[in-house]
Each structure stands twice: as C-alpha cells, then as structure tokens.
Motif scaffolding. Structure first.
Motif, mmCIF file in Angstrom:
data_model
loop_
_atom_site.group_PDB
_atom_site.id
_atom_site.type_symbol
_atom_site.label_atom_id
_atom_site.label_comp_id
_atom_site.label_asym_id
_atom_site.label_seq_id
_atom_site.Cartn_x
_atom_site.Cartn_y
_atom_site.Cartn_z
ATOM 1 N N MET A 249 35.077 37.617 37.406
ATOM 2 C CA MET A 249 34.620 37.823 36.127
ATOM 3 C C MET A 249 35.305 38.730 35.263
ATOM 4 O O MET A 249 35.176 38.897 33.888
ATOM 5 C CB MET A 249 33.068 37.863 36.303
ATOM 6 C CG MET A 249 31.993 36.664 36.433
ATOM 7 S SD MET A 249 32.401 35.531 35.294
ATOM 8 C CE MET A 249 31.604 36.207 33.825
ATOM 9 N N GLU A 250 35.836 39.663 35.771
ATOM 10 C CA GLU A 250 36.606 40.825 35.252
ATOM 11 C C GLU A 250 37.757 40.449 34.367
ATOM 12 O O GLU A 250 38.096 40.957 33.451
ATOM 13 C CB GLU A 250 37.239 41.841 35.975
ATOM 14 C CG GLU A 250 35.979 42.655 36.990
ATOM 15 C CD GLU A 250 35.210 43.632 35.848
ATOM 16 O OE1 GLU A 250 35.551 43.863 34.940
ATOM 17 O OE2 GLU A 250 34.219 44.135 36.379
ATOM 18 N N LYS B 20 37.854 37.349 32.785
ATOM 19 C CA LYS B 20 37.356 36.387 31.568
ATOM 20 C C LYS B 20 37.588 35.070 31.712
ATOM 21 O O LYS B 20 38.487 34.455 30.979
ATOM 22 C CB LYS B 20 37.966 37.103 30.273
ATOM 23 C CG LYS B 20 37.374 38.520 29.833
ATOM 24 C CD LYS B 20 37.731 39.024 28.659
ATOM 25 C CE LYS B 20 37.399 40.210 28.236
ATOM 26 N NZ LYS B 20 37.671 41.238 29.161
ATOM 27 N N ARG C 204 25.623 42.240 34.503
ATOM 28 C CA ARG C 204 26.931 42.894 34.356
ATOM 29 C C ARG C 204 27.629 42.047 33.272
ATOM 30 O O ARG C 204 28.324 42.730 32.377
ATOM 31 C CB ARG C 204 27.862 42.586 35.664
ATOM 32 C CG ARG C 204 27.464 43.393 36.854
ATOM 33 C CD ARG C 204 28.152 43.008 37.974
ATOM 34 N NE ARG C 204 27.775 43.707 39.294
ATOM 35 C CZ ARG C 204 28.467 44.653 39.857
ATOM 36 N NH1 ARG C 204 29.742 45.075 39.402
ATOM 37 N NH2 ARG C 204 27.956 45.087 40.786
ATOM 38 N N TRP C 205 27.232 40.770 33.014
ATOM 39 C CA TRP C 205 27.965 39.941 32.238
ATOM 40 C C TRP C 205 26.893 39.018 31.258
ATOM 41 O O TRP C 205 25.686 38.845 31.926
ATOM 42 C CB TRP C 205 28.858 39.062 32.592
ATOM 43 C CG TRP C 205 30.157 39.828 33.277
ATOM 44 C CD1 TRP C 205 31.199 40.183 32.459
ATOM 45 C CD2 TRP C 205 30.290 40.028 34.645
ATOM 46 N NE1 TRP C 205 31.975 40.971 33.279
ATOM 47 C CE2 TRP C 205 31.573 40.961 34.559
ATOM 48 C CE3 TRP C 205 29.724 39.989 35.748
ATOM 49 C CZ2 TRP C 205 32.195 41.400 35.966
ATOM 50 C CZ3 TRP C 205 30.244 40.418 37.018
ATOM 51 C CH2 TRP C 205 31.231 41.234 37.140
#
Length: 605
Positions: free
Chosen positions: A313-314, A316, A340-341
């Motif tokens: 997820m970091e 994108k 977190r997102w």
C-alpha cells in the motif's frame, strides 16, 4: 539535597519564560559595567581622576546600549547557558568585539567624551572574562550539582565513541537523570587510560563483569549504535554475566541526524542480536513494479501476508485484494488498513483450494500480480495432519496458479521456506512440492512464476521467539528441543522488503533465496530473551531440553543439492534457476500425491 543542587534548582526556577531574557540581559549589564569600571581603575592604577570619572559616567549608558545590542544581534540570549560550548564562546568573542568597534566608531559622531584606547583594550579582555563567566558558571554549577551522591545510581557506559561522548555529557550535566557515570569500557586499545568528560576508560568489554562488581554499577548503557549483531551478542553476554540492568542507544536506522539522547535509550531487542546488516533496496524500482497495479495477496491475514499488504500500500497500487480464509485475522487487518489508508484495498474471505471462488475474485478484480503467502507452516502439527499440509500447501498453490494463468496474471510469486530444502517433515515436503510445481508452471503460458525462499521470521504467529516470550511470561520453563539446534532468523519487515525487491527482477522460473546471515543457536536465543526480560536464565527461568520432534532438523539449509546459487544485483538476494528435472514426470507425481491426500491415503502419500 546538596547545596550546589539547591542553588542550581533555584536558578532553573528563575531562568524560565520571560524572566530568563531579563535575567540574562541584567547579568550582562552588570558584567559590562563592572568590566568598564575595572578597566579605568587598572589604567589609572586605582586612583581614578575626577575628569575620567565624569567620562566614565557619561559614556557608560551608551556602552551598555551598544554592547548589549550586539549581544542580542548575535543571538547570545537564545542559547541555554547550561549547554554553553566552545562555539558559544566564539560567538561571544565576535559579539563583544563588534560591540566595542561600534562603540569606538560612534563616539566622535555623537560628540561623546574621548575614552582612552588602553581603557578600551582592558575592557575588551575583562568583558570577555566576566560575560563568559556568567555563561559558563551556570554550566559549572550544574556539573557540580551532578557530582555523585548517595541518591544517584552508578552507571557504566560501553563505548567511547561519539554516541558514548553524547551520553556522558548528558549524564554529567543533568542531575535530574539520577545517574552518575563511574567509568567507560571500549575495545579500542588507544583509548585505554584516557578520560572523556572526566570519566575514565577502565577496560574492554570483557572487563564489564569485573568492573561492574568492583564499582557497584547499577545500570549499563551500551552506546555503540554501529555495533554488528555479533558484537551486540558479545556485549550483552558480558552484561548478563555482570547481573546488571542494561540498555542501549538506538541503531543507525533509528537515529535522527546521528544525535543520541538519553530519552532514546531502550532495552536491547532480540532484533539487535541478529547477524543482519541494514537492507539496501531499490524503492524506486519496487514502486515502478507495484504502482497503479491490481495486486492479490493470499494468506493476507498471516504474519507475512499482513506485512506484504502494508508495504504494498505504501507504493500506491490501483487496488489491493487481501484474501484469507481466517475471517478474524482478515477483520483485524482490514481495520488496521482503514486506519492507515482511505480506500484502495478490499478484504475477501476465501480458500485457496476453492477454484470457483478464486475464479470469481480474479474475474472481478483482474489482478496483474499475485503474492501467494497462504500456507500451513507448523511442522509438528502437520506431521499429525499430513493430508492437510498437502491440500493447503500443494493443492492450494496449484489452484491459485492455474486460475492465475487462466486470467493472464503477469506475475505469480510463491512465498516459500527453508524447510523445503532437503525436507524431513511433511510441511517442508509440501512446500518443496509447491516449489517444483511453480517451476514447472513457468514453462508454459504468459504468467511469470517465481519463488522466494527464506528462513524463520521474528514475531510471526507461532514462531519460536513468540513461544519463548509466552513461556517466560508464565514463569517458565522455556522449552528447547536440542542444545545444538540452529535456525536462520530475519525480521518480518526485512523479509517482505526483500520479497518485493526479488519480485521486480524475476524473469520466471527462478528461486530467489534471501541472505539470512548466520544461523543462531535456538538455546542462545532463549537465554537472551530471558535476560532481556530482566530475568536470569537457569535461576529465575529454567530451560528444558525436550528432544527433537518428528519432522524437525537440527540445522536448516537454504539450497537444494542440485541448485546452483548465484548473486543478483542486490547483495541480500541470491538466485537459482531450474535444476534440470523432468517436469512432465514431476507433474504426474504431484497429481498422484494430491489425489492420495484428498482421499486421506497417508501411506500412498
């Protein structure tokens, strides 16, 4: 409380808020006035003529204004006097000199009485002495207040480098810390019999037990952030022998701008003792690989699966599909991700052996990359349930891979284990069969199949470290199968980072193996964990040897005998290609094993 401590605390209470600036300026005003007056007395041999007395009185206010303005302009009142340093002294010299030059230049312009040059030169010297004394006397008083007394705990510092110097400086000047350094140890022979901030270097790390006993040390601070894991294990071993509490400064990855402060001190973590150098990866390449892609992670609720999801997820991705059959694990993972997102991921409850479910998921989301982390991993449990190991680890891998091929997934990454190398357990054998299948599957179709193999990870569900920690919490005993058993260890974030990096360079058919460093004795790991919990092995917590369990090996390996490992462009990642097996025959055997497992025919398996 001693008199110096009482005086220091009174000064601290006064030097707060707006009072601080007023007191600093007032102290300098007194120092400048006294210096100017003494300069006149010295110049005229103690007998100040009436004419010179009138000049002194008339120019003093202007001298104060110019000098204090110069001090203010050079930001001398921004610093804290208890931390005065050589740099502050140089700034004071500059500000004092500039103020004097300005005063001399402005005298004729303002038609003020002439002041003799000799008086100004004497004033320059005396002003530096008195104004500097104001600043450094505060620091001196603080250090006197920090001298040892019965309420302060004696501390031994390990390391006479930059980190050790920073720690010693803070210990010596801050009485509120309640510590007093009594000595330093360092393995550099050139530092023997030297002192740092008045604290002597007494010996080397092997002298820790003897020094601690002789000086009544109550706390050891390990100030060697650059120490390797091997060095840390040695130092910790000596601290354990001393029977004294010990803490460490953060490692290089945790430090900010290389600065070490006492509030950063922490207990030694088991990760500090692993023979692992900082991992260097190409984040830009990983980003290009993952960004704006649809990615499926199976076994997302497991330890590796969860970290995969977080790290992916970091970068994108367009969409992350988290699949697991354990709804509780998936539920907690999804909640964590939501904190977190915002969006970009979805949780799917499903079994990797359920082809229809997988077909529906891939048809709906069209993943481009699949990370297959779903697996049964507990060796003793799988020995009792061998058909389940085959169904989940072999059949599950085949099912996900076949569905992935049908939906033209671009890349399939199998997460494997060192237990698949020369396996002696059903769990290891099932993972080796999965590796063989993935290598065979790469021979046809558009999907690139690769495998990433590594050893034990710290903190994973059911790992030996987690088990030891729970046994210690219960008061022991800690159970170890064999005193000679060794294992490779790696942290979960490090393993996942290397998995992602290996995925970017795979062309299909490779088995990537992560460089695990040196194997560590499991009993040593147990002893360290007991010590890091503030207890003493064999006295507070017993260690029991239970014997090797079915399927377990004393030593793990990372390569099959027929594999030919070679280095990749990344130092922590090695690779081996196909070892020339007859994959048509292999696939026939896999079919037979899988059918036997589904029919619960253990002997045939």
């Amino acid at each position: 409380m001693t008199l110096p401590q009482w005086l220091y605390q009174r000064l601290v209470s006064c030097f707060r808020g707006r009072k601080r600036l007023v007191l600093k300026i007032s102290a300098d005003a007194v120092a400048v006035s006294l210096s100017f007056f003494l300069a006149y007395l010295i110049r005229f041999d103690g007998a100040l003529p009436a004419s010179q007395r009138r000049i002194f009185i008339s120019v003093l206010p202007f001298l104060l204004l110019v000098t204090l303005s110069s001090y203010y302009g050079f930001r001398l009142y921004k610093g804290l006097y208890q931390y005065s340093s050589a740099k502050d002294l140089l700034t004071l010299v500059t500000a004092h000199s500039v103020g004097l030059v300005a005063f001399r230049a402005l005298l004729p312009l303002l038609h003020l009485p002439w002041t003799p040059h000799s008086v100004l030169l004497i004033f320059w010297a005396l002003g530096l002495v008195l104004s500097g004394g104001v600043r450094f006397s505060y620091r001196l008083l603080r250090e006197i207040a920090a001298l040892p007394h019965k309420d302060r705990r004696p501390v031994l510092v390990v390391g006479a480098g930059c980190a050790g110097e920073m720690i010693l400086r803070q210990l010596r000047i801050d009485a509120a810390l309640n510590y007093y350094p009594v000595g330093i140890v360092d393995d550099d022979p050139d530092k023997r019999s030297t002192t740092i901030h008045g604290v002597p270097v007494l010996g080397t790390t092997k002298d820790i037990p003897e020094i601690a006993s002789a000086l009544g040390v109550e706390q050891i601070i390990i100030a060697v952030p650059s120490a390797s894991a091997r060095q840390m294990r040695t130092i910790v071993g000596y601290c354990e022998q001393a029977g004294v509490d010990f803490k460490t400064v953060p490692g290089p990855r945790e430090l900010i701008n290389g600065q070490v402060t006492l509030n950063q001190l922490r207990g030694v973590k088991i990760e500090d003792l692993l023979e692992r150098e900082p991992v260097r990866t190409d984040a830009e390449r990983i980003g290009d690989f993952l960004k704006n892609k649809v990615i499926l992670v199976t076994g997302a609720g497991g330890s590796i699966g969860q970290e995969l999801c977080r790290q992916i997820m970091e970068y994108k991705p367009e969409k992350l599909i988290m699949l697991d059959r354990a709804e509780n694990s998936l539920f907690y993972l999804e909640n964590d991700m939501k904190g977190r997102w915002i969006g970009g991921f979805t949780a799917v409850v499903g079994d990797v052996c359920d082809a229809a479910k997988l077909d529906q998921v891939m048809a709906e989301y069209r993943p481009e990359i699949v990370f297959h982390a779903a697996a049964h991993k507990h060796v003793p449990l799988m020995e009792l349930n061998p058909e389940e190991a085959i169904k989940n680890n072999l059949k599950g891998t085949r099912t996900v891979a076949e569905v992935a091929k049908r939906h033209r997934v671009k890349r399939f990454v199998l997460i494997s284990t060192d237990k698949a190398v020369e396996p002696t357990s059903i769990m290891g054998a099932s993972k080796r069969l999965a590796e063989l299948y993935v290598q065979g599957a790469n021979r046809d179709g558009r999907t690139k199949f690769i495998t990433v193999r590594f050893g034990n990870v710290l903190g994973s569900n059911g790992s030996v470290v987690t088990l030891f920690q729970k046994q210690i919490e219960r008061g022991g005993p800690v159970t170890v199968t064999d005193p000679e058993m060794t294992r490779y260890f790696m942290t979960i974030p490090e393993a996942v980072t290397l998995i992602l990096q290996a995925s970017t360079i795979g062309e299909g058919g490779e088995i990537f193996v992560l460089d695990m460093g040196e194997p560590i004795k499991v009993v040593d790991m147990a002893r360290h964990l007991i010590s890091l919990s503030g207890l003493e092995p064999d006295r507070d917590i017993a260690i029991e040897f239970t014997g090797k369990r079915p399927g377990e090996k004393l030593f793990e390996q990372l390569w099959q005998k027929g594999e030919r490992p070679r280095r990749t462009e990344y130092e922590k990642i090695l690779v081996a290609r196909s070892n020339g097996l007859d994959y048509a025959f292999v696939m026939q055997q896999l079919d037979a094993i899988q059918k036997a497992a589904e029919a619960m025919q253990r002997k045939e398996m």
